[in-house]
Design a protein around this motif. Structure first.
Motif, PDB file in Angstrom:
ATOM      1  N   GLU A 157      12.970  13.862 -30.451  1.00 47.92           N
ATOM      2  CA  GLU A 157      13.602  15.021 -29.624  1.00 47.92           C
ATOM      3  C   GLU A 157      14.286  15.710 -31.237  1.00 47.92           C
ATOM      4  O   GLU A 157      15.137  15.178 -31.703  1.00 47.92           O
ATOM      5  CB  GLU A 157      14.481  14.815 -28.633  1.00 47.92           C
ATOM      6  CG  GLU A 157      13.728  13.983 -27.411  1.00 47.92           C
ATOM      7  CD  GLU A 157      14.730  13.823 -26.418  1.00 47.92           C
ATOM      8  OE1 GLU A 157      15.876  13.760 -26.602  1.00 47.92           O
ATOM      9  OE2 GLU A 157      14.213  13.396 -25.429  1.00 47.92           O
ATOM     10  N   ALA A 158      14.496  17.095 -30.756  1.00 42.24           N
ATOM     11  CA  ALA A 158      15.325  17.874 -31.879  1.00 42.24           C
ATOM     12  C   ALA A 158      16.776  17.686 -31.325  1.00 42.24           C
ATOM     13  O   ALA A 158      17.293  17.561 -30.252  1.00 42.24           O
ATOM     14  CB  ALA A 158      14.697  19.260 -31.658  1.00 42.24           C
ATOM     15  N   LEU A 159      17.467  17.616 -32.399  1.00 41.67           N
ATOM     16  CA  LEU A 159      18.872  17.503 -32.207  1.00 41.67           C
ATOM     17  C   LEU A 159      19.826  18.529 -33.277  1.00 41.67           C
ATOM     18  O   LEU A 159      19.360  18.443 -34.394  1.00 41.67           O
ATOM     19  CB  LEU A 159      19.503  16.026 -32.641  1.00 41.67           C
ATOM     20  CG  LEU A 159      20.770  15.610 -32.726  1.00 41.67           C
ATOM     21  CD1 LEU A 159      21.166  15.383 -30.846  1.00 41.67           C
ATOM     22  CD2 LEU A 159      21.245  14.256 -33.063  1.00 41.67           C
ATOM     23  N   GLU A 187       6.541   4.734 -36.481  1.00 41.58           N
ATOM     24  CA  GLU A 187       7.655   5.503 -37.255  1.00 41.58           C
ATOM     25  C   GLU A 187       7.516   6.915 -37.067  1.00 41.58           C
ATOM     26  O   GLU A 187       6.213   7.310 -36.727  1.00 41.58           O
ATOM     27  CB  GLU A 187       8.034   5.172 -38.740  1.00 41.58           C
ATOM     28  CG  GLU A 187       6.832   5.307 -39.446  1.00 41.58           C
ATOM     29  CD  GLU A 187       7.188   4.623 -40.928  1.00 41.58           C
ATOM     30  OE1 GLU A 187       8.435   4.399 -41.217  1.00 41.58           O
ATOM     31  OE2 GLU A 187       6.205   4.396 -41.594  1.00 41.58           O
ATOM     32  N   PRO A 188       8.508   7.574 -37.102  1.00 41.36           N
ATOM     33  CA  PRO A 188       8.613   8.917 -36.871  1.00 41.36           C
ATOM     34  C   PRO A 188       7.734   9.706 -37.997  1.00 41.36           C
ATOM     35  O   PRO A 188       7.615   9.355 -38.995  1.00 41.36           O
ATOM     36  CB  PRO A 188       9.884   9.696 -36.754  1.00 41.36           C
ATOM     37  CG  PRO A 188      10.490   8.585 -36.609  1.00 41.36           C
ATOM     38  CD  PRO A 188       9.961   7.101 -37.001  1.00 41.36           C
ATOM     39  N   GLY A 189       6.748  10.674 -37.638  1.00 41.08           N
ATOM     40  CA  GLY A 189       5.853  11.173 -38.406  1.00 41.08           C
ATOM     41  C   GLY A 189       4.515  10.660 -38.640  1.00 41.08           C
ATOM     42  O   GLY A 189       3.661  11.312 -39.267  1.00 41.08           O
ATOM     43  N   VAL A 194      15.582   9.768 -32.242  1.00 36.46           N
ATOM     44  CA  VAL A 194      14.321   8.815 -32.133  1.00 36.46           C
ATOM     45  C   VAL A 194      14.641   7.688 -31.163  1.00 36.46           C
ATOM     46  O   VAL A 194      15.794   7.191 -31.292  1.00 36.46           O
ATOM     47  CB  VAL A 194      13.966   8.321 -33.619  1.00 36.46           C
ATOM     48  CG1 VAL A 194      12.586   7.551 -33.289  1.00 36.46           C
ATOM     49  CG2 VAL A 194      13.852   9.524 -34.653  1.00 36.46           C
ATOM     50  N   HIS A 195      13.746   7.396 -30.505  1.00 37.19           N
ATOM     51  CA  HIS A 195      13.556   6.270 -29.541  1.00 37.19           C
ATOM     52  C   HIS A 195      12.587   5.500 -29.880  1.00 37.19           C
ATOM     53  O   HIS A 195      11.383   6.229 -29.817  1.00 37.19           O
ATOM     54  CB  HIS A 195      13.591   6.358 -28.060  1.00 37.19           C
ATOM     55  CG  HIS A 195      13.370   5.227 -27.135  1.00 37.19           C
ATOM     56  ND1 HIS A 195      12.092   5.029 -26.984  1.00 37.19           N
ATOM     57  CD2 HIS A 195      14.166   4.220 -26.654  1.00 37.19           C
ATOM     58  CE1 HIS A 195      12.171   4.097 -26.033  1.00 37.19           C
ATOM     59  NE2 HIS A 195      13.406   3.425 -26.101  1.00 37.19           N
ATOM     60  N   CYS A 196      12.576   4.196 -30.230  1.00 36.47           N
ATOM     61  CA  CYS A 196      11.459   3.546 -30.473  1.00 36.47           C
ATOM     62  C   CYS A 196      11.601   1.935 -30.338  1.00 36.47           C
ATOM     63  O   CYS A 196      12.449   1.283 -31.057  1.00 36.47           O
ATOM     64  CB  CYS A 196      11.228   3.652 -31.966  1.00 36.47           C
ATOM     65  SG  CYS A 196       9.400   2.949 -32.600  1.00 36.47           S
ATOM     66  N   GLU A 238      16.893   0.507 -31.544  1.00 38.76           N
ATOM     67  CA  GLU A 238      15.973   1.113 -30.935  1.00 38.76           C
ATOM     68  C   GLU A 238      16.186   2.690 -30.582  1.00 38.76           C
ATOM     69  O   GLU A 238      15.366   3.400 -30.425  1.00 38.76           O
ATOM     70  CB  GLU A 238      15.759   0.663 -29.393  1.00 38.76           C
ATOM     71  CG  GLU A 238      15.061  -0.865 -29.337  1.00 38.76           C
ATOM     72  CD  GLU A 238      14.691  -1.104 -27.959  1.00 38.76           C
ATOM     73  OE1 GLU A 238      14.977  -0.403 -26.948  1.00 38.76           O
ATOM     74  OE2 GLU A 238      14.173  -2.250 -28.004  1.00 38.76           O
ATOM     75  N   ARG A 239      17.402   2.971 -30.953  1.00 34.77           N
ATOM     76  CA  ARG A 239      17.682   4.533 -30.886  1.00 34.77           C
ATOM     77  C   ARG A 239      18.687   5.049 -32.098  1.00 34.77           C
ATOM     78  O   ARG A 239      19.268   4.292 -32.612  1.00 34.77           O
ATOM     79  CB  ARG A 239      18.651   4.760 -29.580  1.00 34.77           C
ATOM     80  CG  ARG A 239      17.867   4.518 -28.340  1.00 34.77           C
ATOM     81  CD  ARG A 239      18.806   4.777 -27.203  1.00 34.77           C
ATOM     82  NE  ARG A 239      18.184   4.640 -25.880  1.00 34.77           N
ATOM     83  CZ  ARG A 239      17.576   5.286 -25.098  1.00 34.77           C
ATOM     84  NH1 ARG A 239      17.245   6.685 -25.691  1.00 34.77           N
ATOM     85  NH2 ARG A 239      16.867   5.074 -24.119  1.00 34.77           N
TER      86      ARG A 239
END
Length: 318
Positions: free
Chosen positions: A24-26, A91-93, A279-281, A287-288
């Motif tokens: 999510e954008a932050l 991972e993000p991306g 990020v949540h993963c 995890e966050r």
């Protein structure tokens, strides 16, 4: 793809689904860990990396500065049929969420558990006598996006039995090499380790002998040809002189860029921007978390020029 490849794709999909990756954008001002300080976006611990500004003869831009050495490494086993321990890493991306990664993929900050969570898988083992290194090659990473980021590319044997979880599995080296032909399956860090590994250790045969075709034979001939190392050094020196010297610049003073609570964006059209994400993963060391990322406006282009007119191929440098 073969049936084995299809099964690997299914496995990657299962790992990605279990991770429940959400991004999510932050706004930077809403981050508890990152803030603009002394002209750069920094983590509260001053570890991981920082977003800095640089000025070069080609113009200003932000870069991710990471002055620490990460570890990218494959565990290897077997003689006649060699296998590596691959990691289905989320991972993000990542296109598809999960891609095949090296056994260990860890920055120094993550290995030191600066985030307060678990260490990256196998980071402790690769830093101990639990493994015996076969090769180690130090290389830089993505110089158009990172400043000073170095990784040790490692191939190692396990000295003793090492357990692994459901996100790791052994895969034949040749099967992994076949997957390099497919997009989004093998991540860039895994490719970096493979291309820098000692070939005899990795596959136990001469390079370019996996396929019996004319192109492989010509590549083998090119490898056997005398290397003009002086010409390579001269070309690299000329490229460095042409690139000029990069000077640090505060992010709010970058020409052609806007710094605000959304991140660092180009004025008008640009190749990329830097923005903050949360990020949540599941299954990661924590995890966050939130962090700055480089958000590209489109696909990049990497070209390798080949002169195939002579007795053996010649490859262009840049």
């Amino acid at each position: 793809m073969t049936s084995d490849s299809d099964e690997l794709v299914r496995w990657l999909g299962e790992v990605a689904a279990d991770a429940d990756l959400r991004i999510e954008a932050l706004r930077l001002g809403d981050s508890a860990d990152w803030a603009l300080r002394d002209g750069a976006i920094r983590h509260r611990t001053d570890r991981f990396f920082r977003v800095v500004g640089v000025r070069t003869p080609e113009g200003d831009q932000p870069l991710l500065e990471q002055r620490e050495i990460g570890t990218l490494g494959f565990l290897l086993r077997g003689d006649a049929r060699r296998e590596v321990l691959v990691h289905a890493k989320v991972e993000p991306g990542n296109v598809g969420g999960a891609q095949l990664a090296p056994t260990v993929q860890a920055t120094a900050s993550n290995a030191d558990r600066v985030h307060g969570g678990q260490p990256p898988p196998f980071s402790r083992e690769f830093a101990s006598d639990a493994v015996r290194e076969r090769s180690r090659v130090l290389g830089s990473e993505q110089g158009t996006r990172f400043a000073g980021k170095l990784n040790a590319n490692v191939i190692a044997d396990a000295v003793r039995a090492l357990d692994h979880g459901p996100a790791h599995r052994w895969l034949a080296v040749d099967a992994l090499l076949e997957l390099l032909d497919h997009d989004w399956l093998v991540n860039t860090d895994a490719r970096s380790v493979l291309v820098t590994a000692d070939w005899a250790d990795l596959v136990g045969r001469a390079p370019f002998t996996r396929r019996r075709d004319d192109w492989s034979a010509r590549l083998a001939a090119s490898l056997a040809a005398p290397a003009d190392t002086d010409a390579v050094r001269d070309a690299l020196a000329a490229a460095r002189r042409a690139a000029g010297v990069a000077h640090p610049v505060a992010l709010d003073l970058l020409e052609g860029w806007v710094l605000d609570d959304e991140g660092v964006s180009p004025r008008g059209a640009g190749a990329f921007r830097v923005r903050q994400v949360a990020v949540h993963c599941r299954g990661r060391e924590v995890e966050r978390w939130d962090q700055p990322i480089v958000d590209s406006a489109g696909e990049g282009l990497v070209e390798l020029w080949v002169d195939d007119r002579g007795p053996h191929p010649l490859f262009g440098l840049t």
